[in-house]
Design a protein around this motif. Structure first.
Motif, mmCIF file in Angstrom:
data_model
loop_
_atom_site.group_PDB
_atom_site.id
_atom_site.type_symbol
_atom_site.label_atom_id
_atom_site.label_comp_id
_atom_site.label_asym_id
_atom_site.label_seq_id
_atom_site.Cartn_x
_atom_site.Cartn_y
_atom_site.Cartn_z
ATOM 1 N N TYR A 166 0.827 -1.202 0.000
ATOM 2 C CA TYR A 166 0.000 0.000 0.000
ATOM 3 C C TYR A 166 0.861 1.252 0.000
ATOM 4 N N THR A 167 0.228 2.365 -0.400
ATOM 5 C CA THR A 167 0.816 3.700 -0.227
ATOM 6 C C THR A 167 -0.242 4.563 0.440
ATOM 7 N N GLY A 168 0.212 5.533 1.207
ATOM 8 C CA GLY A 168 -0.732 6.402 1.896
ATOM 9 C C GLY A 168 -0.015 7.492 2.672
ATOM 10 N N GLU A 169 -0.676 8.001 3.697
ATOM 11 C CA GLU A 169 -0.104 9.048 4.545
ATOM 12 C C GLU A 169 -0.476 8.788 5.999
ATOM 13 N N ARG A 170 0.442 9.159 6.863
ATOM 14 C CA ARG A 170 0.200 9.066 8.304
ATOM 15 C C ARG A 170 0.030 10.469 8.863
ATOM 16 N N THR A 273 -11.480 -5.287 4.772
ATOM 17 C CA THR A 273 -10.672 -5.709 5.921
ATOM 18 C C THR A 273 -9.199 -5.379 5.704
ATOM 19 N N ILE A 274 -8.725 -5.591 4.475
ATOM 20 C CA ILE A 274 -7.315 -5.309 4.174
ATOM 21 C C ILE A 274 -7.018 -3.823 4.326
ATOM 22 N N GLU A 275 -7.959 -2.972 3.926
ATOM 23 C CA GLU A 275 -7.740 -1.529 4.100
ATOM 24 C C GLU A 275 -7.602 -1.165 5.574
ATOM 25 N N GLN A 276 -8.398 -1.792 6.431
ATOM 26 C CA GLN A 276 -8.260 -1.538 7.861
ATOM 27 C C GLN A 276 -6.900 -2.007 8.367
ATOM 28 N N VAL A 292 -3.872 0.279 -2.831
ATOM 29 C CA VAL A 292 -3.629 -1.044 -2.253
ATOM 30 C C VAL A 292 -3.542 -2.032 -3.401
ATOM 31 N N ASN A 293 -2.456 -2.773 -3.466
ATOM 32 C CA ASN A 293 -2.267 -3.794 -4.499
ATOM 33 C C ASN A 293 -2.196 -5.144 -3.802
#
Length: 364
Positions: A166-170, A273-276, A292-293
């Motif tokens: 995954y990629t994202g931000e905190r 669920t995977i996103e959580q 998300v891959n």
């Protein structure tokens, strides 16, 4: 009418009547003489799951194109058609079970047998009726259902091992002091301060893994989904290898949700669920997930049958449907409302709020 298909009948060896599976037992029972016949399942027989990759390569007819099962009643000889796998003769009530090992349908691998019998249904319905808030008082006099039918409903289960990058931000909170001016009743001004929360965002990336086991998806659209979902959870670990004997005397619906459709639903639930999982892995006070891959491996599935009592009761000239979990006696269904009770409840709430407000006003 198509040619009759292979079917099972269950004659009583004592009186010749038709045996039925007795909920809460491991036996077929004669409703007339009480004779029982134990259900014997081979010790080496187990609930099997099938490879999804192998399944999608098989030629198969969609269930929508298959003809209805043709039953020849062992009691009166009547020939009838039904989409159900097991049913009762419409004329004499004798139980019949179709042979589903035809190569055109996915064959059930597991069945969760009924343990709640008709007496348990009556008790569960009475408890449920008495516990309904805002129901008319006369509803409590409803102690039995007008119609009661024990039905096995098809469900798909899916297993998968997943690995997701995954990629994202905190987002991390920090606080700044903010100054503002306050004017009192006399027009005097003063400066006060307060802490204001801000969020600092940082790039994040990583990977998570999760195994899914027996993710349950409805295999029929003939039952209201919100009612069926309310019957969960199901004790799936108590399931037995599929055996036609468990179906004798009970209706069993044929699936009308294709396994591919079920897989789409399962993957959507997995994705949620995977996103959580990704958000937990990112950490911080807030999270943003950009992509998300997910890769899937060891994907397995099976068809299983779950027990539901489908009931209907009559109140004030209107029919209401109720579903009862055939294992746990959990109840979900329609009910009437007493608008008089609701009106007085709302009125009581308004009066209570007014009394609290008046109390604090008088204290000031």
């Amino acid at each position: 009418m198509s040619a009759p298909q292979t079917q099972r009948v269950f004659p009583c060896t004592n009186c010749g009547a038709n045996l039925e599976f007795a909920p809460g037992t491991e036996a077929l029972r004669c409703p007339y003489c009480g004779s029982e016949q134990h259900i014997r399942i081979a010790a080496d027989r187990a609930v099997r799951e099938h490879s999804w990759d192998e399944f999608v390569r098989l030629p198969r007819k969609p269930i929508a194109t298959l003809a209805a099962h043709v039953f020849t009643c062992p009691g009166c000889g009547a020939v009838t058609e039904s989409d159900a796998i097991s049913d009762r003769c419409q004329f004499c009530g004798a139980p019949v079970v179709a042979d589903v090992d035809s190569g055109q349908m996915v064959v059930p691998e597991a069945v969760l047998p009924f343990t709640v019998d008709r007496a348990g249904v009556r008790d569960a319905l009475q408890v449920w009726v008495k516990s309904r808030w805002f129901a008319p008082n006369q509803l409590k006099k409803v102690t039995t259902a007008e119609t009661v039918r024990s039905t096995y409903l098809p469900h798909w289960t899916y297993d998968a091992s997943t690995h997701s990058s995954y990629t994202g931000e905190r987002g991390e909170y920090y606080y700044e002091t903010e100054y503002y001016t306050v004017r009192d009743d006399n027009g005097n001004e003063r400066t006060e301060e307060r802490q204001v929360r801000r969020t600092q965002w940082w790039p994040a990336s990583g990977s998570v893994s999760r195994d899914f086991d027996d993710l349950l998806v409805r295999g029929t659209g003939k039952v209201p989904p919100e009612r069926l979902d309310a019957l969960e959870p199901w004790p799936l670990t108590d399931a037995r290898p599929y055996d036609q004997n468990f179906l004798a005397g009970h209706q069993t619906l044929r699936y009308d949700v294709e396994p591919e459709q079920g897989m789409d639903v399962a993957r959507a639930r997995m994705a949620s669920t995977i996103e959580q999982d990704c958000r937990r892995d990112i950490g911080g006070d807030e999270q943003r997930v950009h992509s998300v891959n997910t890769s899937y491996s060891r994907v397995m599935f099976k068809l299983m049958l779950l027990p539901v009592w489908i009931c209907a009761y009559l109140y004030a000239g209107k029919t209401y449907q109720v579903l009862i979990n055939g294992r746990t006696a959990e109840v979900a269904g329609d009910r009437p409302f007493s608008w008089v009770k609701i009106f007085f409840a709302v009125l009581a709430g308004v009066l209570l709020v007014a009394a609290v407000v008046a109390f604090f006003v008088l204290r000031r």
